[in-house]
Design a protein around this motif. Structure first.
Motif, PDB file in Angstrom:
ATOM      1  N   LEU A 194      -3.538  -4.573  -3.822  1.00  0.00           N
ATOM      2  CA  LEU A 194      -4.118  -3.387  -4.457  1.00  0.00           C
ATOM      3  C   LEU A 194      -3.657  -3.196  -5.900  1.00  0.00           C
ATOM      4  O   LEU A 194      -3.849  -2.144  -6.488  1.00  0.00           O
ATOM      5  N   THR A 232       0.826  -1.202   0.000  1.00  0.00           N
ATOM      6  CA  THR A 232       0.000   0.000   0.000  1.00  0.00           C
ATOM      7  C   THR A 232       0.863   1.255   0.000  1.00  0.00           C
ATOM      8  O   THR A 232       0.636   2.180  -0.790  1.00  0.00           O
ATOM      9  N   ALA A 241       1.457  11.554 -10.273  1.00  0.00           N
ATOM     10  CA  ALA A 241       0.641  12.766 -10.286  1.00  0.00           C
ATOM     11  C   ALA A 241       1.524  14.009 -10.314  1.00  0.00           C
ATOM     12  O   ALA A 241       1.242  14.969 -11.032  1.00  0.00           O
ATOM     13  N   LEU A 242       2.627  13.965  -9.555  1.00  0.00           N
ATOM     14  CA  LEU A 242       3.498  15.139  -9.476  1.00  0.00           C
ATOM     15  C   LEU A 242       4.215  15.405 -10.797  1.00  0.00           C
ATOM     16  O   LEU A 242       4.576  16.533 -11.106  1.00  0.00           O
ATOM     17  N   ASP A 283      -4.919  19.166  -9.060  1.00  0.00           N
ATOM     18  CA  ASP A 283      -5.630  18.513 -10.172  1.00  0.00           C
ATOM     19  C   ASP A 283      -5.016  17.167 -10.527  1.00  0.00           C
ATOM     20  O   ASP A 283      -5.718  16.168 -10.678  1.00  0.00           O
ATOM     21  N   GLY A 284      -3.676  17.166 -10.668  1.00  0.00           N
ATOM     22  CA  GLY A 284      -2.974  15.937 -11.027  1.00  0.00           C
ATOM     23  C   GLY A 284      -3.201  14.844  -9.988  1.00  0.00           C
ATOM     24  O   GLY A 284      -3.452  13.686 -10.316  1.00  0.00           O
ATOM     25  N   LEU A 285      -3.141  15.266  -8.720  1.00  0.00           N
ATOM     26  CA  LEU A 285      -3.306  14.321  -7.626  1.00  0.00           C
ATOM     27  C   LEU A 285      -4.715  13.731  -7.639  1.00  0.00           C
ATOM     28  O   LEU A 285      -4.914  12.525  -7.461  1.00  0.00           O
ATOM     29  N   SER A 335       2.846  14.753 -13.751  1.00  0.00           N
ATOM     30  CA  SER A 335       1.854  14.645 -14.828  1.00  0.00           C
ATOM     31  C   SER A 335       1.718  15.910 -15.682  1.00  0.00           C
ATOM     32  O   SER A 335       1.196  15.866 -16.778  1.00  0.00           O
ATOM     33  N   GLU A 377      -5.046  11.196 -10.527  1.00  0.00           N
ATOM     34  CA  GLU A 377      -4.362   9.913 -10.310  1.00  0.00           C
ATOM     35  C   GLU A 377      -4.972   9.132  -9.149  1.00  0.00           C
ATOM     36  O   GLU A 377      -5.123   7.923  -9.213  1.00  0.00           O
ATOM     37  N   VAL A 424       1.790   6.300  -7.165  1.00  0.00           N
ATOM     38  CA  VAL A 424       0.683   7.073  -7.732  1.00  0.00           C
ATOM     39  C   VAL A 424       0.915   8.568  -7.528  1.00  0.00           C
ATOM     40  O   VAL A 424       0.709   9.378  -8.437  1.00  0.00           O
ATOM     41  N   LYS A 438       2.635  22.254 -14.546  1.00  0.00           N
ATOM     42  CA  LYS A 438       2.094  22.901 -13.350  1.00  0.00           C
ATOM     43  C   LYS A 438       2.388  22.066 -12.108  1.00  0.00           C
ATOM     44  O   LYS A 438       2.874  22.565 -11.098  1.00  0.00           O
ATOM     45  N   SER A 439       2.100  20.773 -12.212  1.00  0.00           N
ATOM     46  CA  SER A 439       2.292  19.927 -11.033  1.00  0.00           C
ATOM     47  C   SER A 439       3.778  19.721 -10.731  1.00  0.00           C
ATOM     48  O   SER A 439       4.160  19.537  -9.580  1.00  0.00           O
ATOM     49  N   MET A 480      -1.770   9.388   3.856  1.00  0.00           N
ATOM     50  CA  MET A 480      -2.433  10.571   3.315  1.00  0.00           C
ATOM     51  C   MET A 480      -2.466  11.697   4.357  1.00  0.00           C
ATOM     52  O   MET A 480      -2.352  12.867   4.014  1.00  0.00           O
ATOM     53  N   LEU A 503      -1.008  23.741  -6.882  1.00  0.00           N
ATOM     54  CA  LEU A 503      -0.544  23.399  -8.229  1.00  0.00           C
ATOM     55  C   LEU A 503      -0.646  21.897  -8.529  1.00  0.00           C
ATOM     56  O   LEU A 503      -0.812  21.495  -9.669  1.00  0.00           O
ATOM     57  N   ILE A 504      -0.505  21.077  -7.499  1.00  0.00           N
ATOM     58  CA  ILE A 504      -0.529  19.630  -7.755  1.00  0.00           C
ATOM     59  C   ILE A 504      -1.930  19.040  -7.605  1.00  0.00           C
ATOM     60  O   ILE A 504      -2.172  17.884  -7.933  1.00  0.00           O
ATOM     61  N   GLY A 519       4.692  22.610  -8.710  1.00  0.00           N
ATOM     62  CA  GLY A 519       4.109  22.352  -7.390  1.00  0.00           C
ATOM     63  C   GLY A 519       4.963  21.379  -6.595  1.00  0.00           C
ATOM     64  O   GLY A 519       5.201  21.575  -5.399  1.00  0.00           O
ATOM     65  N   ALA A 520       5.433  20.354  -7.286  1.00  0.00           N
ATOM     66  CA  ALA A 520       6.241  19.320  -6.625  1.00  0.00           C
ATOM     67  C   ALA A 520       7.491  19.922  -6.001  1.00  0.00           C
ATOM     68  O   ALA A 520       7.878  19.585  -4.879  1.00  0.00           O
ATOM     69  N   PHE A 531      -7.965   5.400  -7.230  1.00  0.00           N
ATOM     70  CA  PHE A 531      -7.753   4.683  -5.975  1.00  0.00           C
ATOM     71  C   PHE A 531      -8.390   5.464  -4.829  1.00  0.00           C
ATOM     72  O   PHE A 531      -7.753   6.262  -4.173  1.00  0.00           O
ATOM     73  N   ALA A 541      -2.794   3.472   4.184  1.00  0.00           N
ATOM     74  CA  ALA A 541      -3.256   4.465   3.210  1.00  0.00           C
ATOM     75  C   ALA A 541      -3.733   5.734   3.918  1.00  0.00           C
ATOM     76  O   ALA A 541      -3.320   6.844   3.567  1.00  0.00           O
ATOM     77  N   PHE A 585      -5.069   0.212  -7.541  1.00  0.00           N
ATOM     78  CA  PHE A 585      -4.336   1.296  -8.205  1.00  0.00           C
ATOM     79  C   PHE A 585      -4.700   1.417  -9.682  1.00  0.00           C
ATOM     80  O   PHE A 585      -4.581   2.480 -10.266  1.00  0.00           O
ATOM     81  N   LEU A 608       1.016   3.644  -3.224  1.00  0.00           N
ATOM     82  CA  LEU A 608       0.477   4.987  -3.060  1.00  0.00           C
ATOM     83  C   LEU A 608       1.535   6.039  -3.417  1.00  0.00           C
ATOM     84  O   LEU A 608       1.232   7.036  -4.080  1.00  0.00           O
TER      85      LEU A 608
END
Lengths: 324, 324
Positions: free
Chosen positions: B211, A235, A246-247, B262-264, A249, B267, A242, A252-253, B240, B259-260, A256-257, B271, B236, B127, A239
């Motif tokens: 997963l 997990t 996303a970071l 939307d991407g987060l 992707s 993705e 994923v 912009k991200s 988070m 900034l992140i 952000g990252a 999940f 998980a 995932f 996670l």
């Protein structure tokens, strides 16, 4: 003190072990290292007074069947374990396959007197940074209540001597907090743990609290422990994968990252999810330490230090006392 | 079709159930809803031709001991289950305590013919977004190999009828991929699953792959399943929480978080870790559906739709066929 070092079985081969041995040998002139491996790869260790090279032509591969170790007598791993069997060393360090290493220890190294079953222990990183010991994480497919009580003693001595916790709290992995939860074995284990005055047993723990860090040692049978360890490992790693995706992707991200990097590092620093996965061999008459398969020189050196501390604190014999 | 609806036992009380019943009753004029609860809280349902209100003065609380349900005969939960017992409804929906609801179903609703043990099933988010059914996740403290074979049939019918998967793949939770892994029960279960031609058994699965979404149904005993589910849920949610804390730790990271976002979302959308935790009651002679304790009207409405589909597809009787 003498330590056997398997130089060959890790993912990165002998160079990282050679580097770790060089630095360890300098800092610990009192310790003799007996390094097993292909001697032509270990020439840099030849000039150390406190290093002996034992030539071993075979290598136990990560992909080998664990049981194959029976026949790999000429391997660096088995040669290292055989020195423990013959009392020629006080401890062994390897970063080879956990399955083969544990099987080899079972076959070639004496079990600690009084221990019914040896087992694998993982030190889990917890969200509060304290960490917790979980055992057994998969050496046994099932265990008795008495074996769990023994695991508790071994974990408790480890937490005390190696992790410096004065009166380690112990919990039993179960499907609820109440005494009557689980099957007959768990109920019997609860009673044994509670009735053992040498143990600071504080009750059951559920799967969801494994990483909360509210106890020092968690005992369970090898089947459940393996399922728990791998579930949380899968997990956490999944996670993080994923989130990384996303970071990366979008532009912009990605910006952000960069902005969240420091904060994330600081918070996740306490919870090093990558370090889940390694395991210690418990219940043997010698200190048997497993470094991660993917260890670099620093990680391997840490494993050597762990073996050193275990021998120095006489952990193995202290475990024996606790079991009597 | 008739469904019993427990209006009282969720964290948010009757309002969300009333709202869900109103919208469901409008869309399904063919279905009669028999709603149990304090009648003064259900007045908004009085004008529906296809809703009957059954006054129930007691409420099973989330904090009540699950076994207490034996004596809570006047509760909305037990009154709903009693209608299933008396064949007055085809299914039951509640968002009350899982423990009490399952215990109540065990006590008051007939087990499906041929089923040795009823169990709890969780649909895990994976995932890859496919999702997978895991059962038993904690109704039993131990199970036999034959019971696991029955779980496989029930999960398979569910995956086929409700999730629309034509030939659901089934795996056995174990501590390794090989046939001989685990204890006697697991080895026997492996053989039973492999030998059952009605099942598309594709081998063992380890905790770390739960997963990954590489099978449709995973069977295990209630102890291991509970440990697995709660371990991954705890990891998980804990992870988070740590990440959220990191994102809010400074102005810089807060900007990064924007900034992140939307991407987060994109993705992690696949999940939905929050949805781990609910469970379905399997092996009863009626469709017994559990909505999350914290359900809002939309979530409760989804649970009602699930009960509707289960009855509509005659899932319970199809499970019976599979077991014969």
């Amino acid at each position: 003190m003498k330590l056997a070092i398997d130089a060959m079985s890790g993912d990165l081969g002998s160079p990282i072990v050679v580097e770790a041995c060089q630095s360890f040998a300098k800092d610990h002139p009192d310790v003799t290292l007996r390094v097993t491996g292909k001697k032509e790869e270990l020439t840099e260790l030849e000039n150390f007074n406190n290093i002996e090279i034992i030539d071993a032509r075979e290598v136990v591969k990560m992909t080998d069947s664990p049981l194959g170790v029976r026949r790999q007598k000429e391997s660096s791993m088995v040669k290292a374990l055989m020195m423990a069997r013959k009392d020629e060393v006080d401890g062994v360090v390897s970063c080879g396959s956990t399955g083969a290493y544990f099987t080899g220890a079972m076959l070639f190294v004496k079990r600690l007197e009084g221990v019914e079953r040896s087992c694998l222990m993982a030190v889990l990183p917890t969200f509060n940074g304290k960490g917790t010991c979980l055992l057994d994480v998969g050496a046994n497919a099932e265990n008795t209540a008495e074996q769990l009580r023994q695991f508790a003693h071994m974990g408790s001595v480890y937490a005390k001597e190696i992790r410096g916790i004065s009166n380690p709290t112990i919990r039993l992995l179960n499907i609820g907090a109440e005494e009557h939860k689980g099957n007959d074995m768990h109920q019997e284990a609860y009673a044994l743990l509670k009735g053992d005055e040498a143990l600071n047993f504080v009750g059951n723990i559920e799967g969801r609290d494994l990483l909360e860090g509210n106890c020092d040692v968690i005992v369970t049978d090898g089947f459940s422990g393996n399922i728990a360890l791998k579930s949380l490992e899968g997990t956490a790693l999944g996670l993080m994968k994923v989130i990384k995706k996303a970071l990366l992707s979008s532009t912009k991200s990605k910006i952000g990252a960069l902005l969240i990097k420091d904060g994330l590092k600081k918070e996740l620093g306490a919870f090093d999810y990558k370090s889940v996965g390694g395991a210690l061999m418990m219940g043997f008459s010698k200190a048997i330490v497993k470094a991660h398969g993917g260890s670099d020189a620093t990680a391997f050196r840490s494993a050597m230090e762990l073996a050193y501390t275990m021998v120095d604190h006489d952990v193995v014999n202290k475990m024996k006392e606790g079991l009597a």
